[in-house]
Design an enzyme around this catalytic site. Structure first.
Site, PDB file in Angstrom:
ATOM      1  N   LYS A  21      -3.327  -3.277  -2.352  1.00  0.00           N
ATOM      2  CA  LYS A  21      -2.812  -4.305  -2.810  1.00  0.00           C
ATOM      3  C   LYS A  21      -1.497  -4.836  -2.109  1.00  0.00           C
ATOM      4  O   LYS A  21      -1.149  -5.938  -1.591  1.00  0.00           O
ATOM      5  CB  LYS A  21      -2.417  -4.215  -4.304  1.00  0.00           C
ATOM      6  N   ARG A  96      -1.856  -5.372 -15.499  1.00  0.00           N
ATOM      7  CA  ARG A  96      -2.641  -4.119 -15.730  1.00  0.00           C
ATOM      8  C   ARG A  96      -3.076  -3.702 -16.958  1.00  0.00           C
ATOM      9  O   ARG A  96      -3.997  -2.632 -17.172  1.00  0.00           O
ATOM     10  CB  ARG A  96      -1.505  -3.078 -15.243  1.00  0.00           C
ATOM     11  N   ARG A 135       0.056   8.057   2.727  1.00  0.00           N
ATOM     12  CA  ARG A 135       1.147   6.844   2.829  1.00  0.00           C
ATOM     13  C   ARG A 135       2.669   6.905   3.015  1.00  0.00           C
ATOM     14  O   ARG A 135       3.191   7.942   2.285  1.00  0.00           O
ATOM     15  CB  ARG A 135       1.013   5.986   1.606  1.00  0.00           C
ATOM     16  N   ARG A 168       8.484   8.744   1.213  1.00  0.00           N
ATOM     17  CA  ARG A 168       7.273   8.865   0.625  1.00  0.00           C
ATOM     18  C   ARG A 168       7.517   8.456  -0.844  1.00  0.00           C
ATOM     19  O   ARG A 168       8.814   9.040  -1.421  1.00  0.00           O
ATOM     20  CB  ARG A 168       6.452  10.163   0.860  1.00  0.00           C
ATOM     21  N   ARG A 180      -3.387   8.262 -12.500  1.00  0.00           N
ATOM     22  CA  ARG A 180      -3.243   6.757 -12.079  1.00  0.00           C
ATOM     23  C   ARG A 180      -4.628   5.956 -11.933  1.00  0.00           C
ATOM     24  O   ARG A 180      -4.634   5.043 -12.520  1.00  0.00           O
ATOM     25  CB  ARG A 180      -2.600   6.684 -10.651  1.00  0.00           C
TER      26      ARG A 180
HETATM   27  P1  AP5 Z   1      -1.349   0.302  -0.298  1.00  0.00           P
HETATM   28  O1  AP5 Z   1      -1.177  -1.068  -0.003  1.00  0.00           O
HETATM   29  O2  AP5 Z   1       0.082   0.827  -0.570  1.00  0.00           O
HETATM   30  O3  AP5 Z   1      -2.121   0.301  -1.471  1.00  0.00           O
HETATM   31  P2  AP5 Z   1      -1.682   0.057  -3.253  1.00  0.00           P
HETATM   32  O4  AP5 Z   1      -3.197  -0.786  -3.686  1.00  0.00           O
HETATM   33  O5  AP5 Z   1      -0.420  -1.102  -2.855  1.00  0.00           O
HETATM   34  O6  AP5 Z   1      -1.615   1.087  -3.997  1.00  0.00           O
HETATM   35  P3  AP5 Z   1      -0.448   1.504  -4.848  1.00  0.00           P
HETATM   36  O7  AP5 Z   1      -0.346   2.909  -4.863  1.00  0.00           O
HETATM   37  O8  AP5 Z   1       0.860   0.825  -4.461  1.00  0.00           O
HETATM   38  O9  AP5 Z   1      -1.170   1.150  -6.245  1.00  0.00           O
HETATM   39  P4  AP5 Z   1      -0.646   1.450  -7.611  1.00  0.00           P
HETATM   40  O10 AP5 Z   1      -1.220   0.457  -8.375  1.00  0.00           O
HETATM   41  O11 AP5 Z   1      -1.013   2.988  -7.920  1.00  0.00           O
HETATM   42  O12 AP5 Z   1       1.063   1.779  -7.511  1.00  0.00           O
HETATM   43  P5  AP5 Z   1       2.111   0.436  -8.198  1.00  0.00           P
HETATM   44  O13 AP5 Z   1       3.356   0.519  -7.198  1.00  0.00           O
HETATM   45  O14 AP5 Z   1       1.351  -0.607  -8.442  1.00  0.00           O
HETATM   46  O15 AP5 Z   1      -2.135   1.153   0.685  1.00  0.00           O
HETATM   47  C1  AP5 Z   1      -2.349   2.638   0.577  1.00  0.00           C
HETATM   48  C2  AP5 Z   1      -2.341   3.435   1.669  1.00  0.00           C
HETATM   49  O16 AP5 Z   1      -3.640   3.163   2.428  1.00  0.00           O
HETATM   50  C3  AP5 Z   1      -1.256   2.868   2.827  1.00  0.00           C
HETATM   51  O17 AP5 Z   1      -0.824   4.079   3.386  1.00  0.00           O
HETATM   52  C4  AP5 Z   1      -2.117   1.761   3.541  1.00  0.00           C
HETATM   53  O18 AP5 Z   1      -1.429   1.789   5.097  1.00  0.00           O
HETATM   54  C5  AP5 Z   1      -3.479   2.404   3.718  1.00  0.00           C
HETATM   55  N1  AP5 Z   1      -4.419   1.367   3.595  1.00  0.00           N
HETATM   56  C6  AP5 Z   1      -4.158   0.174   2.921  1.00  0.00           C
HETATM   57  N2  AP5 Z   1      -5.599  -0.519   3.200  1.00  0.00           N
HETATM   58  C7  AP5 Z   1      -6.397   0.227   4.099  1.00  0.00           C
HETATM   59  C8  AP5 Z   1      -7.680   0.061   4.446  1.00  0.00           C
HETATM   60  N3  AP5 Z   1      -8.457  -1.043   4.283  1.00  0.00           N
HETATM   61  N4  AP5 Z   1      -8.141   1.141   5.484  1.00  0.00           N
HETATM   62  C9  AP5 Z   1      -7.546   2.362   5.516  1.00  0.00           C
HETATM   63  N5  AP5 Z   1      -6.307   2.311   4.890  1.00  0.00           N
HETATM   64  C10 AP5 Z   1      -5.754   1.458   4.329  1.00  0.00           C
HETATM   65  O19 AP5 Z   1       2.659   1.402  -9.445  1.00  0.00           O
HETATM   66  C11 AP5 Z   1       3.199   2.604  -9.594  1.00  0.00           C
HETATM   67  C12 AP5 Z   1       3.391   3.053 -11.076  1.00  0.00           C
HETATM   68  O20 AP5 Z   1       4.312   1.990 -11.515  1.00  0.00           O
HETATM   69  C13 AP5 Z   1       1.990   3.017 -11.793  1.00  0.00           C
HETATM   70  O21 AP5 Z   1       1.443   4.171 -11.734  1.00  0.00           O
HETATM   71  C14 AP5 Z   1       2.849   2.641 -13.332  1.00  0.00           C
HETATM   72  O22 AP5 Z   1       3.475   3.778 -13.827  1.00  0.00           O
HETATM   73  C15 AP5 Z   1       3.679   1.703 -12.980  1.00  0.00           C
HETATM   74  N6  AP5 Z   1       3.471   0.289 -12.937  1.00  0.00           N
HETATM   75  C16 AP5 Z   1       3.259  -0.515 -11.871  1.00  0.00           C
HETATM   76  N7  AP5 Z   1       2.919  -1.878 -12.503  1.00  0.00           N
HETATM   77  C17 AP5 Z   1       2.728  -1.631 -13.722  1.00  0.00           C
HETATM   78  C18 AP5 Z   1       2.174  -2.407 -14.724  1.00  0.00           C
HETATM   79  N8  AP5 Z   1       1.946  -3.815 -14.518  1.00  0.00           N
HETATM   80  N9  AP5 Z   1       2.168  -2.259 -15.847  1.00  0.00           N
HETATM   81  C19 AP5 Z   1       2.534  -0.788 -16.215  1.00  0.00           C
HETATM   82  N10 AP5 Z   1       2.860   0.058 -15.423  1.00  0.00           N
HETATM   83  C20 AP5 Z   1       3.087  -0.226 -14.098  1.00  0.00           C
HETATM   84 MG    MG Z   2       1.576  -0.933  -3.955  1.00  0.00          MG
END
Ligand code: AP5
Ligand code: MG
Length: 226
Positions: A21, A96, A135, A168, A180
């Site tokens: 994402k 979410r 990552r 990280r 997660r």
């Molecule tokens: P990346 O693009 O970083 O993936 P992402 O989908 O953004 O993953 P996240 O881990 O950020 O998602 P998340 O939903 O767990 O975390 P968030 O910050 O939203 O890609 C990942 C890796 O893979 C990178 O190294 C990239 O280079 C590689 N990659 C990408 N595409 C690839 C491909 N096609 N092939 C190979 N490699 C690839 O949330 C974190 C925490 O915040 C949550 O757990 C929760 O506690 C809280 N939170 C956030 N939003 C909310 C909400 N709306 N409600 C409640 N709690 C929330």
């Molecule tokens: Mg992300």
């Protein structure tokens, strides 16, 4: 070159942790001049700043659970009130939960806006631990990298800004990724049916290469905002 959408677009990227994402939102931001709104990034900034919301969110995020709708909605509404969002937004990691999706509908309708597309990035759970544990991001500009899948052209130097410090995330370890993923399946995956029922659901194969996914997403964005 930046292409422009004809009006204030609202796009949602749905997908589990590590789906890509953030990677794709940044590429769409650059290509279409839209603004990436990542609730994960906003919450991490609140934790780093030590605000009340950040203090309440820290342990929840480290456990891989979802932060309360109340905190997330307050942070998102503040960000949506900033003038740059008038260019159009890509919501990354929000909504979410069904409660967040309903609150978003209400917020957008107050502003005379509507969702152009909710795009589900479809990936296999088995790929997630490797994606997330490899990552890292540039400490200066936030550009994302991966130990195996996306390395800077010159080792140790950010392609985007030339920065040399990387970081990280505290929640990027195998145990927390499991929690997660559980939270994703329990609370967020039902939103796929929610948006399908509203006729705005699209999907892309998230197991493809990063550039292929970017092209497929760009085609959808061009189509829904034409
Ligand atoms: P990346 O693009 O970083 O993936 P992402 O989908 O953004 O993953 P996240 O881990 O950020 O998602 P998340 O939903 O767990 O975390 P968030 O910050 O939203 O890609 C990942 C890796 O893979 C990178 O190294 C990239 O280079 C590689 N990659 C990408 N595409 C690839 C491909 N096609 N092939 C190979 N490699 C690839 O949330 C974190 C925490 O915040 C949550 O757990 C929760 O506690 C809280 N939170 C956030 N939003 C909310 C909400 N709306 N409600 C409640 N709690 C929330
Ligand atoms: Mg992300």
């Amino acid at each position: 070159m930046t292409e422009t959408t004809t009006r204030s677009a609202v796009l949602i990227l749905l997908g589990p942790p590590g789906a890509g994402k953030g990677t794709q939102a940044r590429m769409l931001e650059e290509r279409f001049g839209l603004v990436q709104l990542s609730t994960g990034d906003l919450l991490r900034a609140a934790v780093a700043a030590g605000t009340d919301a950040g203090k309440a969110a820290k342990a929840v995020m480290e456990a891989g659970e979802l932060v309360s709708d109340e905190i997330v909605l307050a942070i998102l509404k503040d960000r949506m009130a900033e003038p740059d969002t008038a260019r159009g937004v890509i919501l990354d990691g929000f909504p979410r939960t069904p409660g967040q999706a309903e609150a978003l509908d209400a917020l957008l309708s107050e502003q005379g806006l509507a969702i152009d597309a909710a795009i589900s990035i479809e990936v296999e759970d088995a790929a997630m631990v490797r994606r997330v544990s490899g990552r890292y991001t540039c400490a200066a500009c936030g550009e994302g990298y991966h130990d195996d899948f996306k390395q800077p052209a010159q080792a140790g130097i950010c392609d985007k800004c030339g920065g040399t410090a990387f970081k990280r995330r505290a929640d990027d370890n195998a145990e927390t990724v499991g929690a997660r993923l559980t939270a994703y399946h329990a609370s967020t995956a039902p939103l796929i049916a929610y948006y399908e029922a509203r006729g705005v659901l699209r999907s892309v194969d998230g197991m493809a290469a990063i550039d292929t996914i970017a092209q497929n997403l760009a085609a959808i964005v061009s189509e829904v905002t034409a």
